[in-house]
Structures are given as structure tokens and as C-alpha cells.
Design a protein around this motif. Structure first.
Motif, PDB file in Angstrom:
ATOM      1  N   THR A 108       7.566   4.378   2.211  1.00  0.00           N
ATOM      2  CA  THR A 108       6.762   3.977   3.355  1.00  0.00           C
ATOM      3  C   THR A 108       7.295   4.473   4.694  1.00  0.00           C
ATOM      4  O   THR A 108       8.456   4.899   4.823  1.00  0.00           O
ATOM      5  CB  THR A 108       6.629   2.447   3.399  1.00  0.00           C
TER       6      THR A 108
ATOM      7  N   SER B  75       0.057  -1.222  -0.886  1.00  0.00           N
ATOM      8  CA  SER B  75       0.452   0.093  -1.383  1.00  0.00           C
ATOM      9  C   SER B  75      -0.753   0.694  -2.095  1.00  0.00           C
ATOM     10  O   SER B  75      -1.053   0.350  -3.242  1.00  0.00           O
ATOM     11  CB  SER B  75       1.650  -0.026  -2.338  1.00  0.00           C
TER      12      SER B  75
ATOM     13  N   SER C 276       1.890   4.356   0.769  1.00  0.00           N
ATOM     14  CA  SER C 276       2.648   3.303   0.105  1.00  0.00           C
ATOM     15  C   SER C 276       3.426   2.462   1.111  1.00  0.00           C
ATOM     16  O   SER C 276       3.855   2.954   2.159  1.00  0.00           O
ATOM     17  CB  SER C 276       3.631   3.916  -0.898  1.00  0.00           C
TER      18      SER C 276
END
Length: 291
Positions: free
Chosen positions: A187, A209, A181
């Protein structure tokens, strides 16, 4: 006269019909690298071909990690390729281009274009390498896992010249402590910044993502990660696994209680190694639908 794509013709001329173990294969003909500016690196594949008597006819393209700022081949890609080769699986180590604005246009699509080209090349040349064109997978570590997952979720969209309309969809994916993601809460910030920065928009975050891009056509996937990973949150792996389940995509999940980020093909904190389990998953073709 039968039409031959310029890419295939160039590879025929440059490399001939026989490619031996650990030969270097350029992804594109000289002067025809997509989006390249002066000084760009040369994307390539390194072939790890098993002995004929143990070859299983299966191939895996391997993408090392490195936060989209480098490629950790020595600790990830190379050991994995050698393990696959020893098991009779043909491995192709992919040196995709690291996205740097001074060397390329549209840097955010360059690694994916290179990985799609690798898939295209292996599939179009499967007969030459004694590979079943329906047994071609992709493996990625960390940011290389994001790249591999991108190949598996964006195969219908490509900037690649594909005159033969060769399928760019891998038959299976192997994602090792992957960045999945680009959402703020999940992230790896360096990977996100290197690929889509400095202007990180909501649209780009959603596009890249991969947990949001899963469909019923996403390839079956083997995932592994450490629950204690402090660099790439294990939730990246778990969210992708959940998305696969929701879309009825076959998947297998191998989690470590202790697995520092970057353990590569061998987790020194564990007795059982994910790659041995993964090789069995590949060779037993558990990625294929049950009959």
C-alpha cells in the motif's frame, strides 16, 4: 402519480434540462449531503462535453489522486478530461470529498459514496447528455485509482439512496498508477491512513484491498503504471491485473519502463502516451465481450 426520487427532482429544479460544456453539477441537493457535518466541502461534477459532431455517446467519470488528502486536478483530472473531450468522449471531473473526520461521519465510506453517486447521476441522466447508459466508465489516478477500483468492486454495496435501483457498476475502469491494496507490503501508507486511519484493523485492510474484491462481475479494466514508480509500487497494478485474469475479466495493461509517479495524462519520459492508447481502447469498445 409517477414516483420521482428527491435527488432527481432537486437536480431538475436546480439545473434544468440543458447543461453546457464545463458546467458545475452538485452531486446532492443542499442540506442533503450524506454523512456531512458543518463545514463540509460540496462534492460536484464538472462537465466536459464534446461538440455534437464528434460525440461518441460514451462517458468517463474522472477521479484525480492526492493520497485521499487532496485532489491533483491540475496535473491529472483536468488534462485527462480535456483529452477525452477532444476525442468525442464526455468527461465528468469528480470532486469527491476528501475524508476528514472533522467534516463527516464514517469518513472511510464518503469518497466511495460520492463516486457511486456520480455513476448514478450520469446513468440516470444519460439521455440528457446524449450518452449511452451502457457506455459509462470511471478513471482514477493514484488514490483516485483506488477510489475508481472501489467503485468497480463494491458496486453491490452502497450507503447511497437509490430508489430507482440504478446500476452503480461502471461499464469499464481506467486505473492510472493506482493504489489498489491496503496490505502493508503493497500500500501507499498515506492513502491508507487518510481513508481508514487512525485505527487500521485487519478487517478494514481486507475490505479496502481491491485486489481481494475482484469477481467475474468486476468491470473490464485498462491499467497503466511505471515500472520504476517509487511512490505507489507497480505491484498494485500487477496484482489487480492478475486478479482480473483469474476471474476472466477483460483487461489491458500499458506499462512504462520509466514513469515517475504523477505523470498524469502525459508521461514526459515516453514517446507513446497511455491516454492515446486508452482512448482507442474506449472508442473501439475493447471493454465489451467479444461476440
Amino acid at each position: 402519480m409517477k414516483t420521482i426520487t428527491y435527488l432527481n427532482l432537486a437536480f431538475f429544479c436546480l439545473f434544468g434540462l440543458s447543461v453546457k460544456s464545463q458546467d458545475i453539477i452538485r452531486l446532492y441537493p443542499e442540506g442533503q449531503i450524506p454523512f456531512a457535518k458543518s463545514g463540509t466541502e460540496i462534492p460536484k461534477l464538472t462537465l466536459f462535453q464534446p461538440e455534437k459532431n464528434i460525440s461518441k455517446g460514451t462517458a468517463v467519470i474522472v477521479c484525480s489522486g492526492g493520497a485521499y488528502g487532496g485532489r491533483a486536478n491540475s496535473v491529472e483530472g483536468l488534462p485527462a478530461c480535456k483529452k477525452l473531450q477532444q476525442a468525442g468522449i464526455t468527461a465528468f471531473l469528480l470532486d469527491y470529498r476528501v475524508p476528514k473526520i472533522q467534516f463527516m461521519d464514517r469518513k472511510e465510506v464518503v469518497p466511495l459514496t460520492d463516486a457511486q453517486r456520480a455513476t448514478q447521476f450520469v446513468r440516470e441522466n444519460a439521455k440528457q447528455y446524449k450518452i449511452d447508459p451502457e457506455k459509462i466508465g470511471i478513471m482514477g489516478f493514484s488514490a483516485g485509482g483506488h477510489l475508481a477500483a472501489s467503485v468497480g468492486t463494491h458496486f453491490q454495496n452502497s450507503e447511497l439512496i437509490n430508489l430507482n435501483k440504478t446500476s452503480l457498476r461502471p461499464d469499464f475502469m481506467i486505473l492510472v498508477y493506482p493504489v489498489i491494496s491496503f496490505a502493508d507490503s503493497l500500500t501507499h501508507l498515506d492513502s491508507r491512513a487518510n481513508l481508514i486511519g487512525p485505527e487500521v484493523t485487519k478487517e478494514k485492510i481486507r475490505q479496502f484491498s481491491n485486489e481481494l474484491q475482484v469477481t467475474e462481475q468486476t468491470p473490464p479494466t485498462y491499467l497503466t503504471s511505471g515500472m520504476d514508480d517509487k511512490i505507489v509500487d507497480v505491484k498494485n497494478t500487477l496484482y489487480f491485473a492478475a486478479a482480473l485474469k483469474q476471474h476472466h475479466v477483460p483487461m489491458d495493461l500499458f506499462l512504462y519502463e520509466k514513469g515517475y509517479h504523477g505523470y498524469g495524462a502525459n508521461n514526459s519520459q515516453a514517446k507513446v502516451q497511455w491516454i492515446d492508447d486508452c482512448i482507442n481502447w474506449i472508442l473501439e469498445e475493447k471493454y465489451k465481450p467479444k461476440k
